[in-house]
Scaffold this motif. Sequence first.
Motif, mmCIF file in Angstrom:
data_model
loop_
_atom_site.group_PDB
_atom_site.id
_atom_site.type_symbol
_atom_site.label_atom_id
_atom_site.label_comp_id
_atom_site.label_asym_id
_atom_site.label_seq_id
_atom_site.Cartn_x
_atom_site.Cartn_y
_atom_site.Cartn_z
ATOM 1 N N ASP A 5 -16.859 -15.368 3.673
ATOM 2 C CA ASP A 5 -17.973 -15.976 4.394
ATOM 3 C C ASP A 5 -17.839 -15.686 5.885
ATOM 4 O O ASP A 5 -16.842 -15.146 6.338
ATOM 5 C CB ASP A 5 -17.984 -17.491 4.172
ATOM 6 C CG ASP A 5 -18.296 -17.837 2.720
ATOM 7 O OD1 ASP A 5 -18.966 -17.022 2.058
ATOM 8 O OD2 ASP A 5 -17.865 -18.912 2.261
ATOM 9 N N LEU A 6 -18.833 -16.069 6.629
ATOM 10 C CA LEU A 6 -18.769 -15.912 8.072
ATOM 11 C C LEU A 6 -17.655 -16.776 8.649
ATOM 12 O O LEU A 6 -17.322 -17.829 8.112
ATOM 13 C CB LEU A 6 -20.101 -16.312 8.708
ATOM 14 C CG LEU A 6 -21.287 -15.424 8.367
ATOM 15 C CD1 LEU A 6 -22.561 -16.026 8.973
ATOM 16 C CD2 LEU A 6 -21.084 -14.035 8.902
ATOM 17 N N GLY A 7 -17.098 -16.322 9.746
ATOM 18 C CA GLY A 7 -16.046 -17.086 10.405
ATOM 19 C C GLY A 7 -16.580 -18.405 10.947
ATOM 20 O O GLY A 7 -17.778 -18.606 11.115
#
Length: 51
Positions: free
Chosen positions: A36-38
């Motif tokens: 996932d996105l940070g």
Amino acid sequence: MTTGGWLTMIFSVGFVTVLFVYCVWRVLTGHQPDHDLGHIEPVHDDQVDER
């Protein structure tokens, strides 16, 4: 229009169209990341001075 004008227009419009289709194709079929996105971790009150 002259023959040279038609050839220039067809080449220009064709090149831009092919480039657009190529870019859209690359975006839609590109590599999908495994994660996932940070995110940013929250800072606790006792760590405020350390950061």
